[in-house]
Scaffold this motif. Structure first.
Motif, mmCIF file in Angstrom:
data_model
loop_
_atom_site.group_PDB
_atom_site.id
_atom_site.type_symbol
_atom_site.label_atom_id
_atom_site.label_comp_id
_atom_site.label_asym_id
_atom_site.label_seq_id
_atom_site.Cartn_x
_atom_site.Cartn_y
_atom_site.Cartn_z
ATOM 1 N N PRO A 35 0.826 -1.201 0.000
ATOM 2 C CA PRO A 35 0.000 0.000 0.000
ATOM 3 C C PRO A 35 0.863 1.255 0.000
ATOM 4 C CG PRO A 35 0.036 -1.027 2.155
ATOM 5 C CD PRO A 35 0.754 -1.940 1.238
ATOM 6 N N PRO A 36 0.320 2.415 -0.350
ATOM 7 C CA PRO A 36 1.134 3.630 -0.385
ATOM 8 C C PRO A 36 1.660 3.970 1.005
ATOM 9 C CG PRO A 36 -1.193 4.134 -0.626
ATOM 10 C CD PRO A 36 -1.063 2.665 -0.748
ATOM 11 N N GLY A 37 2.818 4.581 1.075
ATOM 12 C CA GLY A 37 3.360 4.961 2.374
ATOM 13 C C GLY A 37 4.802 4.547 2.530
ATOM 14 N N GLY A 38 5.354 3.730 1.676
ATOM 15 C CA GLY A 38 6.738 3.341 1.832
ATOM 16 C C GLY A 38 7.278 2.728 0.565
ATOM 17 N N GLY A 39 8.532 3.014 0.240
ATOM 18 C CA GLY A 39 9.193 2.370 -0.886
ATOM 19 C C GLY A 39 8.750 2.919 -2.217
ATOM 20 N N GLN A 45 13.755 -6.974 -3.184
ATOM 21 C CA GLN A 45 12.864 -8.092 -2.886
ATOM 22 C C GLN A 45 13.191 -8.607 -1.490
ATOM 23 O OE1 GLN A 45 10.512 -9.758 -5.066
ATOM 24 N NE2 GLN A 45 10.656 -7.838 -6.155
ATOM 25 N N LEU A 46 12.187 -8.575 -0.626
ATOM 26 C CA LEU A 46 12.413 -9.012 0.750
ATOM 27 C C LEU A 46 11.837 -10.403 0.944
ATOM 28 C CD1 LEU A 46 11.487 -5.773 2.696
ATOM 29 C CD2 LEU A 46 13.648 -6.422 1.677
ATOM 30 N N ALA A 47 12.506 -11.154 1.809
ATOM 31 C CA ALA A 47 12.032 -12.507 2.092
ATOM 32 C C ALA A 47 10.653 -12.450 2.738
ATOM 33 C CB ALA A 47 13.023 -13.202 3.024
ATOM 34 N N LYS A 48 9.810 -13.393 2.380
ATOM 35 C CA LYS A 48 8.458 -13.427 2.926
ATOM 36 C C LYS A 48 8.518 -13.842 4.391
ATOM 37 C CE LYS A 48 3.920 -15.169 1.550
ATOM 38 N NZ LYS A 48 3.214 -13.898 1.635
ATOM 39 N N ASP A 103 18.928 -6.464 5.826
ATOM 40 C CA ASP A 103 20.085 -5.964 5.097
ATOM 41 C C ASP A 103 19.740 -5.534 3.672
ATOM 42 O OD1 ASP A 103 21.534 -6.415 7.292
ATOM 43 O OD2 ASP A 103 22.739 -8.075 6.518
ATOM 44 N N ARG A 104 18.771 -6.226 3.028
ATOM 45 C CA ARG A 104 18.445 -5.905 1.636
ATOM 46 C C ARG A 104 17.967 -4.470 1.525
ATOM 47 N NH1 ARG A 104 16.019 -11.265 -1.055
ATOM 48 N NH2 ARG A 104 17.989 -12.392 -0.996
ATOM 49 N N CYS A 105 17.089 -4.081 2.438
ATOM 50 C CA CYS A 105 16.543 -2.734 2.394
ATOM 51 C C CYS A 105 17.585 -1.711 2.854
ATOM 52 C CB CYS A 105 15.304 -2.672 3.268
ATOM 53 S SG CYS A 105 14.134 -1.450 2.715
ATOM 54 N N HIS A 106 18.312 -2.067 3.929
ATOM 55 C CA HIS A 106 19.310 -1.144 4.453
ATOM 56 C C HIS A 106 20.384 -0.840 3.399
ATOM 57 C CE1 HIS A 106 18.248 -2.397 8.866
ATOM 58 N NE2 HIS A 106 17.426 -1.486 8.387
ATOM 59 N N SER A 107 20.811 -1.862 2.688
ATOM 60 C CA SER A 107 21.846 -1.597 1.688
ATOM 61 C C SER A 107 21.247 -0.881 0.474
ATOM 62 C CB SER A 107 22.546 -2.892 1.273
ATOM 63 O OG SER A 107 21.595 -3.830 0.867
ATOM 64 N N PHE A 108 19.961 -1.109 0.192
ATOM 65 C CA PHE A 108 19.311 -0.430 -0.934
ATOM 66 C C PHE A 108 19.236 1.076 -0.694
ATOM 67 C CE2 PHE A 108 15.447 1.063 -3.119
ATOM 68 C CZ PHE A 108 15.754 0.694 -4.412
ATOM 69 N N VAL A 109 18.891 1.471 0.547
ATOM 70 C CA VAL A 109 18.790 2.897 0.838
ATOM 71 C C VAL A 109 20.093 3.461 1.403
ATOM 72 C CG1 VAL A 109 16.310 2.881 1.168
ATOM 73 C CG2 VAL A 109 17.775 2.450 3.105
ATOM 74 N N GLY A 110 21.095 2.610 1.603
ATOM 75 C CA GLY A 110 22.408 3.102 2.006
ATOM 76 C C GLY A 110 22.503 3.555 3.450
ATOM 77 N N VAL A 111 21.817 2.862 4.370
ATOM 78 C CA VAL A 111 21.977 3.185 5.789
ATOM 79 C C VAL A 111 22.733 2.046 6.461
ATOM 80 C CG1 VAL A 111 19.989 4.685 6.014
ATOM 81 C CG2 VAL A 111 19.695 2.229 6.321
ATOM 82 N N GLN A 112 23.462 2.381 7.500
ATOM 83 C CA GLN A 112 24.235 1.372 8.215
ATOM 84 C C GLN A 112 23.915 1.419 9.702
ATOM 85 O OE1 GLN A 112 28.063 2.732 6.832
ATOM 86 N NE2 GLN A 112 28.231 0.973 5.467
ATOM 87 N N PRO A 113 22.765 0.893 10.108
ATOM 88 C CA PRO A 113 22.463 0.876 11.539
ATOM 89 C C PRO A 113 23.431 -0.056 12.258
ATOM 90 C CG PRO A 113 20.844 -0.413 10.345
ATOM 91 C CD PRO A 113 21.726 0.218 9.312
#
Lengths: 122, 246
Positions: A35-39, A45-48, A103-113
């Protein structure tokens, strides 16, 4: 009409093949398909997830999970407020793989928590 | 109601088995962690160690602590991390035999480590536990200098979760100060610290843990009736680790 049968079977097979692979929720959930609001379209592609539902809805979680965890962090350390369903350990029971989810999302947006330098997440 | 001979004998056996269990040990299944916990003010966690029972070669408490809290050993005595360590006290005149005792953070009522901390990383919880917020610690080591019990260690090296480590306790990053937490994650789940559990299971059964403010608790009664002391009571810090027979 016997000549017609293989044609029908072939068409049905093609429909299953292309229709199944093109579906938005086939095997993995894409960031762009929610739904709208993110991404955005064409996100990682994130694991289910394993479970039925997250503790909050998907759009809210995408936007706010970092504040959610950080806020809980201080409350947990200082006041001992431990909420089983909202702990990082509980996230792992559904999102089992860090490399295929966080990690998939973090590396996609370039953040390193740096949470995972100390906190264990498989 | 009539009972045959077999039932009566069985009942007697069950009662005898129940009374043979060590006091304070209950046979209960491990409970599922509660949905929500919060610190209650008014509690005062404390530990009582019977020095006479502590044998020199027993390492049950220190081993259990390392496993439970993922405390690494680097093999360098200057920089190794100890949350609880065995200390030997020798009488130089050889009139009294040497004794060993475990020394750990005393979770003082007036902790000097907390007062010197420049970032308020060291704090006192409402139930008296003195803890370090690793997210705030900058590793200045003032607290190590302030602590009279040598209970604190700086993490000098990168650490990793060991094979078979406890995933419930996060490891500590390089450059923070760590110390005994009285196993705060276990306390919040309603369990005893790992050292006490190990001492009563594999060791010399010389450690008691509980709430001093609860007059019905075993530790409150024992501290009242037995002669106990703390290490350096003259400093006026209100340490909460009591020793019997020191």
């Amino acid at each position: 009409m016997a000549w017609f049968r293989p044609v029908v079977v072939a068409m049905a097979l093609l429909a299953v093949l292309f229709g199944g692979a093109g579906g938005p929720e086939a095997g993995a959930s894409s960031l762009g398909s929610g739904p709208p609001g993110g991404g955005s379209q064409g996100g990682p592609q994130l694991a289910k997830a394993k479970g039925d539902a997250c503790v909050k809805d998907r759009a809210w979680m995408r936007r706010n999970h970092m504040d959610f965890l950080k806020h809980r962090r201080d409350e947990t350390v200082r006041e001992g407020i431990r909420i089983r369903d909202e702990s990082l350990l509980n996230c792992q029971s559904c999102h089992t793989s860090r490399t295929e989810f966080c990690d998939r999302c973090h590396s996609f947006v370039g953040v390193q928590p740096d949470c995972f330098h100390c906190h264990n997440y498989k | 109601m009539t009972m045959d001979r077999r039932t009566v004998l069985g009942l007697g056996g069950a009662v005898a088995a129940g009374s043979l269990l060590a006091p304070g040990v209950y046979l209960v299944a491990a409970p599922k962690p509660p949905a929500r916990t919060e610190v209650k003010a008014g509690r005062r966690w404390a530990m009582l160690i019977d020095v006479n029972r502590c044998s020199p070669d027993c390492r049950a408490c220190t081993q259990a602590c390392r496993t439970e809290n993922n405390v690494p050993l680097f093999g360098d005595p200057e920089r190794d991390i100890h949350w609880i360590r065995k200390v030997e006290i020798r009488d130089k005149s050889h009139k009294r035999p040497s004794i060993t005792l475990p020394v750990l953070c005393n979770h003082c009522e007036h902790p000097p480590c907390k007062h010197v901390c420049p970032t308020a990383a060291t704090f006192q919880r409402q139930d008296g536990l003195v803890l370090v917020d690793m997210h705030r610690c900058i590793g200045c080591r003032y607290c190590i200098i302030a602590c009279p019990y040598k209970a604190r260690s700086l993490v000098y090296h990168e650490t990793h979760l060991p094979e078979g480590g406890n995933p419930k306790v996060p490891i500590r990053g390089k450059g923070v100060v760590e110390k005994c937490t009285f196993c705060v994650h276990r306390l919040d789940a309603g369990e005893e610290p790992a050292c006490v559990e190990a001492c009563n299971r594999d060791g010399d059964k010389g450690m008691i843990f509980g709430d001093l403010n609860d007059p019905e608790s075993t530790i409150a009664k024992r501290v009242l009736e037995a002669k106990t002391t703390t290490i350096r009571p003259d400093l006026g810090l209100g340490p909460q680790v009591y020793y019997k027979g020191l």
